[in-house]
Design an enzyme around this catalytic site. Structure first.
Site, PDB file in Angstrom:
ATOM      1  N   HIS A   1       0.851  -1.195   0.000  1.00 28.51           N
ATOM      2  CA  HIS A   1       0.000   0.000   0.000  1.00 28.51           C
ATOM      3  C   HIS A   1       0.882   1.240   0.000  1.00 28.51           C
ATOM      4  CE1 HIS A   1      -2.070   3.169   2.545  1.00 28.51           C
ATOM      5  NE2 HIS A   1      -2.919   3.051   1.544  1.00 28.51           N
ATOM      6  N   SER A   2       0.486   2.255  -0.747  1.00 28.89           N
ATOM      7  CA  SER A   2       1.171   3.555  -0.731  1.00 28.89           C
ATOM      8  C   SER A   2       2.628   3.401  -1.182  1.00 28.89           C
ATOM      9  CB  SER A   2       1.073   4.156   0.678  1.00 28.89           C
ATOM     10  OG  SER A   2       1.470   5.497   0.677  1.00 28.89           O
ATOM     11  N   LEU A   3       3.572   3.876  -0.372  1.00 24.14           N
ATOM     12  CA  LEU A   3       4.979   3.707  -0.735  1.00 24.14           C
ATOM     13  C   LEU A   3       5.307   2.226  -0.913  1.00 24.14           C
ATOM     14  CD1 LEU A   3       7.934   4.675  -1.033  1.00 24.14           C
ATOM     15  CD2 LEU A   3       8.133   4.253   1.409  1.00 24.14           C
TER      16      LEU A   3
ATOM     17  N   PHE B   1      -1.647  -0.916  -4.051  1.00 26.64           N
ATOM     18  CA  PHE B   1      -2.820  -0.146  -3.649  1.00 26.64           C
ATOM     19  C   PHE B   1      -2.429   1.303  -3.353  1.00 26.64           C
ATOM     20  CE2 PHE B   1      -3.636  -4.550  -2.634  1.00 26.64           C
ATOM     21  CZ  PHE B   1      -4.902  -4.743  -3.161  1.00 26.64           C
TER      22      PHE B   1
ATOM     23  N   HIS C   1      -6.695   8.289   1.646  1.00 27.01           N
ATOM     24  CA  HIS C   1      -5.551   7.474   1.249  1.00 27.01           C
ATOM     25  C   HIS C   1      -5.360   6.267   2.167  1.00 27.01           C
ATOM     26  CE1 HIS C   1      -1.518   6.578  -0.206  1.00 27.01           C
ATOM     27  NE2 HIS C   1      -1.042   6.670   1.019  1.00 27.01           N
TER      28      HIS C   1
END
Ligand SMILES: *[C@@H]1O[C@H](CO)[C@@H](O)[C@H](O)[C@H]1NC(C)=O
Ligand SMILES: *[C@@H]1O[C@H](CO)[C@@H](O)[C@H](O)[C@H]1NC(C)=O
Ligand SMILES: *[C@@H]1O[C@H](CO)[C@@H](O)[C@H](O)[C@H]1NC(C)=O
Ligand SMILES: *[C@@H]1O[C@H](CO)[C@@H](O)[C@H](O)[C@H]1NC(C)=O
Length: 519
Positions: free
Chosen positions: A331-333, A352, A435
């Site tokens: 997820h994210s980074l 994601f 987010h």
């Protein structure tokens, strides 16, 4: 003659029919012995094949953590033993009571009815596979790939072209909602804090420094959670970067230095030079909207950066599971790093809400299959259009992201994008709070009946207003690489880049990128 032939034909007919019937039956038997199950990777007994549930089950086996910056030599592994699961369960329930874990992420497990558990470390994740013809390089072992990425292997265009093959593999079924949700939970699982007291073992020894105990947790660094399905022999590596910290909506004000540096290096145009007020994270800025490309590339590949750390973790996982298929998620980074890792080694990736990672993929000279883009690359980016990090609207000196020191200027993704239109469907507005993995799982992934459709991304250009020069020494002659378009355009652009710096470039990959400079 004619009569004889026809009579012999007539005579042989029943026999032929018999042969044909036997042949047909053999074909049926052969077919079913070759393709018995959806997730088939290796041979299994019929009894095992019957157990469909077990067939899809993945369990957490181990956790890796790797430092960055000053701690970049630290690389440790934790085996997930019954004792650890027990301890983690107790800790989890304490933190679940607070609804938020130590990193300010709301607990994604705590509030949905379809996926509940009292202990996320003791959970069977169910994933479905699908067959995929993936374009990837024939040789993908870490030694070869490192020499390729770091420009030590020189190949002609033809040689490079011949490196690619169509590989029939099993990838996660990204059209299956439950599979997508499970992968998101595996990504979120990487956020759940576990006891610090576990029996961490050093992956690389010896060390000669005294190091902090908590790297990769509250501090800098990344983690990889390894899930394994024994029957199918598939590993899922879930990548976690700690850097959601400090972003509005993550619930924490404190930001860790190295994570911010790494983020700003990966997702900004030129070392986070947003304005003259900004502290840059590397020294590649030349002058107004002009940036030293080879400097950027060197920075990204540095041993103390994220990319190198995730490669190290992958190498350790590969050593542990040499014959397994490996899928990557995050997820994210973590999603962006998963994507960079997957592209490097030709692994299927489901990411994601990841920030745009195309620019970093280019700067790292990761392999792109001929016939761009998204040529069944096996990389899928799930996200929704009210998340500024995923959509790449988290930029500009006045954005909420830049207020906390993040310069996330990129928007372009590689592979395929799978976007939930929550702006129209649910009336959401773009907001950092959207987010968070918790909100994404509960209200987006579970909020729709079907997984978002995955499509080829729109043509996309990052940092169009910047000039990237091959190296600082070329500044005076002003023979600039004409535009970043040549760098991110989906088609081959041998023309522009090849001519501008032909006298300094001594190694190029087939996309026309210089991989070796004669400085
Ligand atoms: C949990 O779910 C309920 C009902 O779906 C909702 O009303 C509540 O706000 C949710 N709580 C959190 C913390 O998201
Ligand atoms: C993938 O999942 C979808 C939705 O559940 C299903 O209809 C499809 O048959 C699956 N594909 C494979 C190859 O199993
Ligand atoms: C791992 O490295 C750390 C730091 O050098 C050291 O203190 C520790 O004893 C090592 N652990 C093992 C099991 O070797
Ligand atoms: C010990 O650490 C220093 C500084 O980090 C490094 O330069 C040196 O090579 C290391 N020595 C060994 C034997 O690993």
């Amino acid at each position: 003659m004619l009569h004889k032939r026809s009579s012999s034909k007539k005579h042989a007919s029943p026999l032929h029919l018999g042969y044909m019937l036997v042949f047909f039956l053999l074909c049926v038997v052969a077919y079913y012995s070759v393709v018995p199950g959806r997730l088939q990777v290796d041979k299994k007994s019929p009894r095992e094949a019957l157990d469909q549930k077990l067939q899809k089950t993945f369990r957490l086996k181990s956790i890796y953590r790797h430092g960055v910056g000053a701690n970049h030599r630290l690389h440790q592994k934790l085996d997930v033993t019954p004792e650890l699961i027990h301890q983690a369960g107790i800790l989890y329930q304490e933190s679940a009571a607070q609804k938020q874990d130590s990193e300010g992420q709301e607990n994604p497990w705590s509030n949905n009815s379809e996926y509940t558990t009292t202990n996320p470390f003791d959970f069977d994740f169910e994933l479905q596979g699908m067959p995929l013809t993936m374009k990837r390089m024939k040789q993908r072992d870490p030694d070869f790939m490192e020499s390729y990425i770091y420009g030590e292997t020189y190949m002609t265009e033809d040689e490079e072209y011949a490196m690619w093959m169509d590989d029939n593999i099993v990838a996660p079924n990204v059209t299956d909602r439950d599979t997508v949700v499970s992968l998101a939970l595996m990504s979120s699982n990487a956020y759940v804090r576990i006891p610090q007291t576990g029996d961490w073992r050093n992956v690389t020894e010896p060390w000669n420094e005294t190091e902090p105990e908590d790297f990769g947790w509250d501090g800098d660094g990344i983690r990889g959670h390894v899930f394994y399905n024994e029957l199918e022999n598939i590993v899922v590596l879930s990548v976690k970067g700690t850097s959601a910290q400090g972003l509005p909506g993550s619930g924490e004000d404190e930001t860790t230095g190295n994570d911010k540096i790494n983020d700003n290096l990966l997702f900004s145009c030129c070392c986070a030079r947003v304005s003259y007020l900004w502290t840059t994270v590397c020294d590649c800025y030349v002058k107004s909207y002009t940036c030293d490309e080879s400097c950027l590339e060197k920075e990204l590949r540095r041993k103390d950066r994220f990319y190198s750390a995730i490669i190290d973790i992958y190498k350790a996982v590969l050593k542990e599971y040499p014959d397994s298929a490996i899928w990557v998620t995050g997820h994210s980074l973590g999603g962006a790093l998963a994507s960079l890792l997957g592209r490097t080694f030709g692994l299927p990736v489901v990411a994601f809400e990841s920030p745009g990672e195309l620019l970093a993929s280019r700067r790292l000279h990761l392999p792109f299959p001929p016939g761009l883009p998204s040529y069944l690359e096996g990389i899928w980016h799930f996200g929704h259009n009210a998340d500024p990090i995923f959509m790449g609207t988290c930029n500009g000196a006045s954005s909420s992201c830049s207020l906390v020191g993040y310069a996330m200027e990129t928007a372009c993704h590689t592979g395929r994008v799978c976007v939930y239109d929550v702006v129209n469907d649910k009336g959401w507005s773009v907001n950092m709070f959207n987010h968070r993995i918790h909100k994404v799982i509960d209200e987006v992934l579970l909020g729709y009946d079907h997984a978002a459709k995955c499509v080829e991304p729109e043509p996309c250009v990052d940092c169009y207003n910047w000039n990237f020069v091959p190296s600082r020494s070329w500044e005076s002659s002003s023979r600039l690489i004409t535009s970043t378009k040549s760098q991110v355009a989906p088609t081959r652009t041998t023309g522009t880049t090849a001519t501008t710096s032909s006298s300094t470039c001594i190694g190029r990959n087939w996309l026309g990128f210089c991989t070796k400079y004669d400085l």
